[in-house]
Scaffold this active site. Structure first.
Site, PDB file in Angstrom:
ATOM      1  N   HIS A  17      17.417 -81.945 -44.087  1.00 20.72           N
ATOM      2  CA  HIS A  17      17.051 -80.972 -43.044  1.00 20.72           C
ATOM      3  C   HIS A  17      15.690 -81.223 -42.415  1.00 20.72           C
ATOM      4  CE1 HIS A  17      14.939 -79.274 -46.525  1.00 20.72           C
ATOM      5  NE2 HIS A  17      14.144 -78.694 -45.656  1.00 20.72           N
TER       6      HIS A  17
HETATM    7  C1  UD1 Z   1      12.405 -74.231 -42.901  1.00 19.19           C
HETATM    8  C2  UD1 Z   1      10.986 -74.638 -43.288  1.00 19.19           C
HETATM    9  C3  UD1 Z   1      11.022 -75.867 -44.172  1.00 19.19           C
HETATM   10  C4  UD1 Z   1      11.960 -75.675 -45.345  1.00 19.19           C
HETATM   11  C5  UD1 Z   1      13.316 -75.224 -44.874  1.00 19.19           C
HETATM   12  C6  UD1 Z   1      14.168 -74.910 -46.052  1.00 19.19           C
HETATM   13  C7  UD1 Z   1       9.133 -74.232 -41.708  1.00 19.19           C
HETATM   14  C8  UD1 Z   1       8.271 -74.872 -40.700  1.00 19.19           C
HETATM   15  N1  UD1 Z   1      10.182 -74.970 -42.113  1.00 19.19           N
HETATM   16  O1  UD1 Z   1      12.929 -75.277 -42.103  1.00 19.19           O
HETATM   17  O2  UD1 Z   1       9.727 -76.130 -44.663  1.00 19.19           O
HETATM   18  O3  UD1 Z   1      12.054 -76.886 -46.045  1.00 19.19           O
HETATM   19  O4  UD1 Z   1      13.181 -74.047 -44.060  1.00 19.19           O
HETATM   20  O5  UD1 Z   1      15.514 -74.810 -45.751  1.00 19.19           O
HETATM   21  O6  UD1 Z   1       8.881 -73.140 -42.116  1.00 19.19           O
HETATM   22  N2  UD1 Z   1      19.051 -71.517 -38.770  1.00 19.19           N
HETATM   23  C9  UD1 Z   1      20.236 -70.848 -38.833  1.00 19.19           C
HETATM   24  N3  UD1 Z   1      20.369 -69.877 -39.778  1.00 19.19           N
HETATM   25  C10 UD1 Z   1      19.388 -69.542 -40.655  1.00 19.19           C
HETATM   26  C11 UD1 Z   1      18.192 -70.232 -40.569  1.00 19.19           C
HETATM   27  C12 UD1 Z   1      18.029 -71.229 -39.607  1.00 19.19           C
HETATM   28  O7  UD1 Z   1      21.159 -71.094 -38.066  1.00 19.19           O
HETATM   29  O8  UD1 Z   1      19.608 -68.657 -41.509  1.00 19.19           O
HETATM   30  C13 UD1 Z   1      18.908 -72.594 -37.776  1.00 19.19           C
HETATM   31  C14 UD1 Z   1      18.342 -72.138 -36.433  1.00 19.19           C
HETATM   32  O9  UD1 Z   1      18.974 -72.871 -35.430  1.00 19.19           O
HETATM   33  C15 UD1 Z   1      16.890 -72.585 -36.530  1.00 19.19           C
HETATM   34  C16 UD1 Z   1      16.967 -73.830 -37.382  1.00 19.19           C
HETATM   35  O10 UD1 Z   1      18.032 -73.601 -38.282  1.00 19.19           O
HETATM   36  O11 UD1 Z   1      16.330 -72.823 -35.279  1.00 19.19           O
HETATM   37  C17 UD1 Z   1      15.694 -74.139 -38.132  1.00 19.19           C
HETATM   38  O12 UD1 Z   1      15.254 -73.024 -38.904  1.00 19.19           O
HETATM   39  P1  UD1 Z   1      13.688 -72.854 -39.301  1.00 19.19           P
HETATM   40  O13 UD1 Z   1      13.525 -71.748 -40.282  1.00 19.19           O
HETATM   41  O14 UD1 Z   1      12.842 -72.807 -38.082  1.00 19.19           O
HETATM   42  O15 UD1 Z   1      13.352 -74.216 -39.980  1.00 19.19           O
HETATM   43  P2  UD1 Z   1      14.110 -74.997 -41.106  1.00 19.19           P
HETATM   44  O16 UD1 Z   1      14.530 -76.327 -40.585  1.00 19.19           O
HETATM   45  O17 UD1 Z   1      15.150 -74.119 -41.721  1.00 19.19           O
HETATM   46  N1  UDP Z   2      19.909 -75.224 -52.290  1.00 21.85           N
HETATM   47  C1  UDP Z   2      21.073 -74.484 -52.473  1.00 21.85           C
HETATM   48  N2  UDP Z   2      22.150 -74.810 -51.703  1.00 21.85           N
HETATM   49  C2  UDP Z   2      22.167 -75.835 -50.828  1.00 21.85           C
HETATM   50  C3  UDP Z   2      20.975 -76.591 -50.668  1.00 21.85           C
HETATM   51  C4  UDP Z   2      19.852 -76.246 -51.407  1.00 21.85           C
HETATM   52  O1  UDP Z   2      21.123 -73.588 -53.288  1.00 21.85           O
HETATM   53  O2  UDP Z   2      23.197 -76.054 -50.179  1.00 21.85           O
HETATM   54  C5  UDP Z   2      18.725 -74.807 -53.046  1.00 21.85           C
HETATM   55  C6  UDP Z   2      18.167 -75.817 -54.032  1.00 21.85           C
HETATM   56  O3  UDP Z   2      17.835 -75.105 -55.196  1.00 21.85           O
HETATM   57  C7  UDP Z   2      16.905 -76.315 -53.356  1.00 21.85           C
HETATM   58  C8  UDP Z   2      16.463 -75.109 -52.560  1.00 21.85           C
HETATM   59  O4  UDP Z   2      17.696 -74.547 -52.117  1.00 21.85           O
HETATM   60  O5  UDP Z   2      15.892 -76.673 -54.249  1.00 21.85           O
HETATM   61  C9  UDP Z   2      15.513 -75.402 -51.444  1.00 21.85           C
HETATM   62  O6  UDP Z   2      16.159 -76.001 -50.450  1.00 21.85           O
HETATM   63  P1  UDP Z   2      15.659 -76.619 -49.118  1.00 21.85           P
HETATM   64  O7  UDP Z   2      16.010 -78.049 -49.226  1.00 21.85           O
HETATM   65  O8  UDP Z   2      16.257 -75.808 -48.042  1.00 21.85           O
HETATM   66  O9  UDP Z   2      14.065 -76.426 -48.993  1.00 21.85           O
HETATM   67  P2  UDP Z   2      12.800 -77.316 -49.391  1.00 21.85           P
HETATM   68  O10 UDP Z   2      12.726 -77.296 -50.874  1.00 21.85           O
HETATM   69  O11 UDP Z   2      12.970 -78.679 -48.837  1.00 21.85           O
HETATM   70  O12 UDP Z   2      11.665 -76.622 -48.736  1.00 21.85           O
END
Ligand code: UD1
Ligand code: UDP
Length: 373
Positions: free
Chosen positions: A208
């Site tokens: 991601h």
């Molecule tokens: C965020 C965090 C990242 C973390 C990740 C974990 C920041 C800058 N980034 O990245 O550090 O590793 O979460 O998963 O805080 N979206 C959905 N549904 C949701 C959430 C997001 O559809 O419930 C989609 C939306 O299109 C959104 C995109 O995902 O624009 C990105 O979401 P965002 O929270 O901005 O960043 P992540 O890539 O999820």
């Molecule tokens: N995880 C989960 N389901 C998934 C992917 C991830 O339960 O499909 C859990 C897993 O425990 C992982 C945590 O979500 O350590 C954090 O995930 P993510 O990669 O979104 O965030 P990051 O640790 O990179 O910030």
């Protein structure tokens, strides 16, 4: 004196595994502590948020600020505005932020502008790569926090090098491991391989990071490599919503015919996901948390990144940083049994929440005399 009101800030998927052990530990400290879970709403899909509260035995948050998605400035600004309002109405004695997401930074800034004590759990991690939005969040949050709870020795060293006074730094270990141990029985009972019809060696994929998924060329190359690997071992790719949106936008969703061994599924809840990972032969990821969980479980972890803020997963654990072109050969090494075993880093023992509570108890106001027993 009234109990200490403690805000636990939850926002995005990786945060929930970090606050759950603290929430449960604080329930046993009800004579002096009242924990309130504040969800900023950064993640909001059921499988990115509510599923984790259910899996980790937490009640739904006391409040959801419902900020949703947006650009960095929009998201950070929205959280600040909403959380400042909430703090003014429900002034806490401590604000606890975790990890490195935008909400971590935003709530940290609000807390300190209101002169509230701020603690950061998972402090001190540094990738050294300031193009990662998380790196900025880490540096700024750590520079203003009053209490910095670190997971490993490298984190302490990073903070000392940045001039953080030693008395603010407390090494507590890795709280993610507490969550695993909290629901280990359920993880071990989850029969996800049967459910997904997996037989033989398989790999799990999560991706991601913007650096991997936001460029069409990079994502295309990654999908081609995954398709190639899936001819050697089945692959389950639990697709993050950011990645799902990019695959669609770039027209890169694989078909069953072009890559029969590569299965794309929705993001999974924690128990089912860990149930799958513990049975995997290898994991391909760019996640921070997954690098740690695979180290704990000694599962080969192939991390598609140039740097990691979690170097102990490489020096102690089963993690290796790789470029996409090296991935297929690394999988061959795993399948040939030549991936070295790792060991668990110190204090990744399931007792981090206890050390967090002990550190908070030491900082109770002088007038406060907790009644125990
Ligand atoms: C965020 C965090 C990242 C973390 C990740 C974990 C920041 C800058 N980034 O990245 O550090 O590793 O979460 O998963 O805080 N979206 C959905 N549904 C949701 C959430 C997001 O559809 O419930 C989609 C939306 O299109 C959104 C995109 O995902 O624009 C990105 O979401 P965002 O929270 O901005 O960043 P992540 O890539 O999820
Ligand atoms: N995880 C989960 N389901 C998934 C992917 C991830 O339960 O499909 C859990 C897993 O425990 C992982 C945590 O979500 O350590 C954090 O995930 P993510 O990669 O979104 O965030 P990051 O640790 O990179 O910030």
């Amino acid at each position: 004196m009234s109990r200490q009101l403690i805000h636990l800030i939850a926002a995005a998927r990786p945060n929930f595994m970090k606050i759950a052990p603290i929430y449960h530990a604080l329930l046993n400290e009800a004579d002096w502590a009242q924990a309130v879970i504040v969800h900023t709403g950064q993640h909001y899909d059921h499988e990115m948020s509510a599923a984790f509260f259910a899996d980790l035995g937490m009640p739904q948050p006391s409040v959801n600020l419902e900020v949703g998605s947006g650009s960095h400035a929009e998201q950070t600004g929205s959280v600040m505005i909403a959380y400042e309002r909430y703090c003014q109405a429900h002034r806490p004695d401590w604000v606890i932020v975790v990890g490195d997401v935008n909400s971590t930074l935003a709530c940290g800034l609000v807390a300190k502008k209101l002169n509230l004590p701020l603690a950061h759990l998972e402090a001190g991690l540094r990738s050294g790569d300031r193009t990662m939005p998380e790196e900025i969040n880490r540096i700024v949050t750590d520079s203003i926090a009053d209490l910095l709870w670190t997971p490993s020795e490298d984190a302490d060293e990073n903070l000392r090098n940045e001039g953080v006074p030693a008395e603010r730094i407390v090494r507590v270990g890795n709280v993610m491991i507490d969550s695993y141990e909290l629901v280990r029985d359920k993880i071990e009972a989850a029969d996800v391989t049967t459910e997904l019809g997996l037989a033989g060696a398989f790999g799990v994929v999560t991706l991601h990071r913007p650096s991997n998924v936001d460029s069409a060329d990079t994502l295309r190359e990654l999908m081609q490599v995954l398709a190639e690997i899936s001819r050697r071992a089945s692959i389950v790719f639990a697709v993050h919503p950011r990645t799902a949106a990019r695959l669609k936008e770039f027209g890169l969703e694989p078909s069953r015919r072009s890559a029969p061994g590569l299965r794309l599924i929705e993001p999974m809840g924690y128990i089912r996901f860990m149930g799958l990972v513990r049975k995997a032969r290898f994991v391909i990821t760019d996640s921070g948390g997954v690098q740690e969980e695979t180290t704990y479980l000694d599962i080969p972890c192939l991390t598609l990144r140039a740097t990691t803020e979690r170097p102990v997963t490489v020096t102690h654990g089963s993690n290796r940083l790789l470029e996409p072109h090296a991935l297929a050969a690394a999988v061959e090494d795993v399948l040939a049994g030549s991936w070295p075993h790792g060991r668990r880093p110190p204090l990744w023992d399931g007792h981090t929440a206890g050390r967090v509570i002990a550190s908070l108890r030491k900082r109770l106001p002088a007038a406060f005399t907790p009644r125990k027993g």
